[in-house]
Design a protein around this motif. Structure first.
Motif, short mmCIF file in Angstrom:
data_model
loop_
_atom_site.label_atom_id
_atom_site.label_comp_id
_atom_site.label_asym_id
_atom_site.label_seq_id
_atom_site.Cartn_x
_atom_site.Cartn_y
_atom_site.Cartn_z
N UNK A 45 7.23 5.76 2.80
CA UNK A 45 7.22 6.44 1.51
C UNK A 45 8.29 7.53 1.44
N UNK A 46 8.52 8.20 2.56
CA UNK A 46 9.57 9.22 2.58
C UNK A 46 10.93 8.60 2.32
N UNK A 47 11.21 7.47 2.96
CA UNK A 47 12.50 6.80 2.79
C UNK A 47 12.65 6.27 1.36
N UNK A 48 11.57 5.77 0.80
CA UNK A 48 11.62 5.20 -0.55
C UNK A 48 11.84 6.25 -1.62
N UNK A 49 11.26 7.47 -1.43
CA UNK A 49 11.28 8.44 -2.53
C UNK A 49 11.26 9.90 -2.08
N UNK A 50 10.34 10.26 -1.18
CA UNK A 50 10.09 11.67 -0.89
C UNK A 50 11.31 12.39 -0.32
N UNK A 51 12.04 11.72 0.59
CA UNK A 51 13.21 12.36 1.19
C UNK A 51 14.28 12.66 0.14
N UNK A 52 14.50 11.71 -0.77
CA UNK A 52 15.50 11.92 -1.82
C UNK A 52 15.05 13.03 -2.76
N UNK A 53 13.78 13.06 -3.10
CA UNK A 53 13.26 14.11 -3.98
C UNK A 53 13.51 15.48 -3.37
N UNK A 54 13.25 15.62 -2.07
CA UNK A 54 13.45 16.88 -1.39
C UNK A 54 14.94 17.20 -1.24
N UNK A 108 15.98 7.63 11.26
CA UNK A 108 15.78 6.91 10.01
C UNK A 108 14.68 7.56 9.18
N UNK A 109 13.80 8.32 9.81
CA UNK A 109 12.73 9.01 9.09
C UNK A 109 13.28 10.03 8.10
N UNK A 110 14.52 10.48 8.28
CA UNK A 110 15.14 11.46 7.38
C UNK A 110 16.03 10.81 6.32
N UNK A 111 16.10 9.50 6.31
CA UNK A 111 16.98 8.73 5.44
C UNK A 111 16.55 8.86 3.98
N UNK A 112 17.53 9.04 3.08
CA UNK A 112 17.21 9.22 1.66
C UNK A 112 17.20 7.90 0.88
N UNK A 113 17.35 6.78 1.56
CA UNK A 113 17.06 5.49 0.96
C UNK A 113 18.10 4.92 0.03
N UNK A 114 17.62 4.11 -0.90
CA UNK A 114 18.43 3.19 -1.69
C UNK A 114 18.94 3.81 -2.98
N UNK A 148 0.81 -1.22 0.00
CA UNK A 148 0.00 0.00 0.00
C UNK A 148 0.84 1.28 0.00
N UNK A 149 2.08 1.19 0.45
CA UNK A 149 2.86 2.42 0.62
C UNK A 149 4.17 2.44 -0.18
N UNK A 150 4.88 1.34 -0.26
CA UNK A 150 6.22 1.36 -0.85
C UNK A 150 6.26 0.98 -2.32
N UNK A 151 5.47 0.00 -2.70
CA UNK A 151 5.66 -0.66 -4.00
C UNK A 151 5.57 0.29 -5.19
N UNK A 152 4.65 1.24 -5.14
CA UNK A 152 4.41 2.08 -6.31
C UNK A 152 5.20 3.39 -6.30
N UNK A 153 6.00 3.61 -5.28
CA UNK A 153 6.78 4.86 -5.24
C UNK A 153 7.82 4.87 -6.36
N UNK A 154 8.01 6.02 -7.01
CA UNK A 154 9.04 6.11 -8.06
C UNK A 154 10.44 5.92 -7.48
N UNK A 155 11.42 5.83 -8.37
CA UNK A 155 12.80 5.60 -7.99
C UNK A 155 13.65 6.81 -8.38
N UNK A 156 14.46 7.28 -7.43
CA UNK A 156 15.55 8.21 -7.73
C UNK A 156 16.85 7.47 -7.48
#
Length: 472
Positions: free
Chosen positions: A459-468, A408-414, A29-37
């Motif tokens: 969702x923030x870790x998967x995409x939103x944090x990196x986008x910002x 970890x909430x501020x993590x920019x992910x993979x 419901x939250x991670x799978x459809x998030x775009x990739x940076x």
């Protein structure tokens, strides 16, 4: 052969690595459809610009992949089937022979994720399935739907940052920017060769840098001027990131006169000492980092690799062919002094620190807190598990260290850090591990059973944090 199996028998199924209902819901419901940076990789921009179509599965999947090469060598496969002259279908056969025995290695997971996501092939790769898998995947690869650009778009990738040397003319990036294909392709500036003053090819590299920059490099100042010219060129072509692959961050006290003497000695082919190398690298790296800050770039440091260990094979095959390992360098003291030097002048830009030695996870996870000054969210990042650590155990340990020492909430992910166009399922792999980590703690009541809260953080870790963070 039918290369699909009943759902109950699939190895890669919809809840793969997701151990409970909380993990499954977080992922689906939250991670799978998030775009990739993909903010750091080594994809060849020439192949993206030309929208290459590969002739067969070996070319796109085995050629250039030193992870697979190391496994094949360990399994006793001859080099002619790895980097040698054997026909591509025979190389693939030897890889298929190896795959069942990579069990518990991340290669086993990645292999079957990639077969499933790109080719919709569900069977396990082994010697009995190799020919049919090779034929089916190769047939698909020879169509325009499987061109380099379409493979990137297929995985919902929005941004890709490749990695180039300062002497690169960026002509392929310019071609992509002019013609476009719906995905932003940028670059990162990697000046490692300018720092490696002890390398036997250092002077010949400076000659190439002089030609690319139009600056005659006769003094240390002219070296800095040449690099500044290339920084301006990269910046004009949309670059906003630098990258450094270093054993550790150097820091030695120096004088300007010492740096000029060291540089002149090397330019006249004299030997420089280890201490002199470290002084020179400290000075030049500080200069570069101040330049990144002035341009509002983000700097990345990949720390801890012990490279080119096998001199015999390095002479035969060159770098990046599978002869590197984890180093045990001291990290904390010089890293602290280096970052502090920049911060004391208010010239510390956004910084990502990647760690290769798991024993240093807590060192780097705690270090970032020293320089997160509130000026921007997650200014100093503890980067995701890298190279030997971008697997289930390594990524989990990195995220646990970051959770315990920071936010970890501020993590920019993979990121992929890959040379392969078939590597984007590693983002899915990371996301499943991330969701399972959170989901297990939700089940145990260690974090709230609040999907609005936890789902947003995922969702923030998967995409939103990196986008910002990158502001692409």
């Amino acid at each position: 052969m039918n290369t699909s199996t009943p759902n109950t028998e699939k190895f890669i199924h919809e809840d793969y690595l997701l151990e409970n209902n909380f993990s499954q819901r977080l992922y689906h419901e939250f991670a799978a459809t998030m775009p990739i940076i993909d903010y750091h990789c080594h994809l060849p921009p020439k192949e993206i610009a030309e929208n290459r179509i590969f002739d067969n599965l070996t070319q796109i999947w085995i050629n250039g992949d030193h992870y697979k090469w190391r496994a094949m060598r360990t399994f006793g496969i001859e080099e002619k089937y790895i980097t040698g002259t054997a026909p591509d279908h025979e190389k693939f056969g030897q890889w298929a022979k190896t795959v069942p025995y990579t069990l518990r290695n991340p290669l086993y997971h990645w292999t079957h994720l990639e077969l499933k996501r790109y080719f919709d092939i569900d069977v396990l790769l082994n010697t009995s399935t190799a020919n049919d898998i090779y034929t089916e995947a190769t047939t698909k690869l020879q169509t325009t739907a499987y061109s380099c650009q379409n493979l990137i778009k297929k995985m919902n990738v929005k941004v890709v940052c490749t990695t180039e040397d300062p002497i690169d003319d960026l002509v392929h990036h310019q071609h992509i920017a002019k013609n476009g294909f719906g995905v932003k392709i940028s670059t990162s500036f990697r000046p490692d060769k300018a720092l490696l003053i002890g390398d036997e090819n250092y002077n010949s590299y400076l000659d190439k840098l002089a030609e690319a920059s139009g600056v005659e490099i006769t003094t240390y100042k002219s070296l800095c001027d040449a690099l500044s010219k290339r920084l301006d060129y990269f910046d004009a072509n949309g670059c906003k990131l630098s990258d450094h692959g270093l054993s550790n961050i150097p820091y030695r006290v120096y004088t300007d006169a010492e740096i000029e003497t060291i540089f002149q000695n090397r330019r006249t082919h004299k030997v420089v000492t280890i201490a002199e190398e470290e002084k020179f690298q400290t000075a030049l790296l500080l200069y570069l980092c101040e330049q990144y800050h002035s341009r509002n770039w983000i700097q990345q440091f990949h720390l801890g690799a012990l490279r080119n260990n096998n001199e015999r094979m390095h002479r035969l095959l060159g770098p990046d062919t599978g002869w590197d390992s984890i180093g045990d360098y001291p990290q904390a003291y010089t890293l602290s002094r280096f970052l502090n030097r920049l911060d004391s002048k208010d010239k510390l830009t956004k910084t990502i620190l990647y760690n290769l030695n798991p024993s240093d996870n807590e060192v780097l996870a705690s270090m970032i807190g020293n320089f997160n000054d509130g000026s921007t969210k997650g200014k100093i990042q503890f980067g995701s598990g890298w190279w030997f650590l971008d697997q289930k155990d390594g990524m989990t340990k990195q995220m646990n260290a970051l959770s315990n020492m920071g936010l970890i909430s501020c993590f920019i992910g993979m990121l992929t850090d890959s040379r392969s166009f078939l590597s984007y399922p590693r983002h899915e792999y990371f996301r499943r591990i991330l969701c399972n980590l959170f989901g297990k703690e939700m089940l145990k009541g260690e974090i709230p059973k609040d999907f609005d809260l936890v789902g947003k953080i995922v969702q923030d870790i998967c995409y939103n944090n990196a986008k910002e963070y990158f502001n692409f």
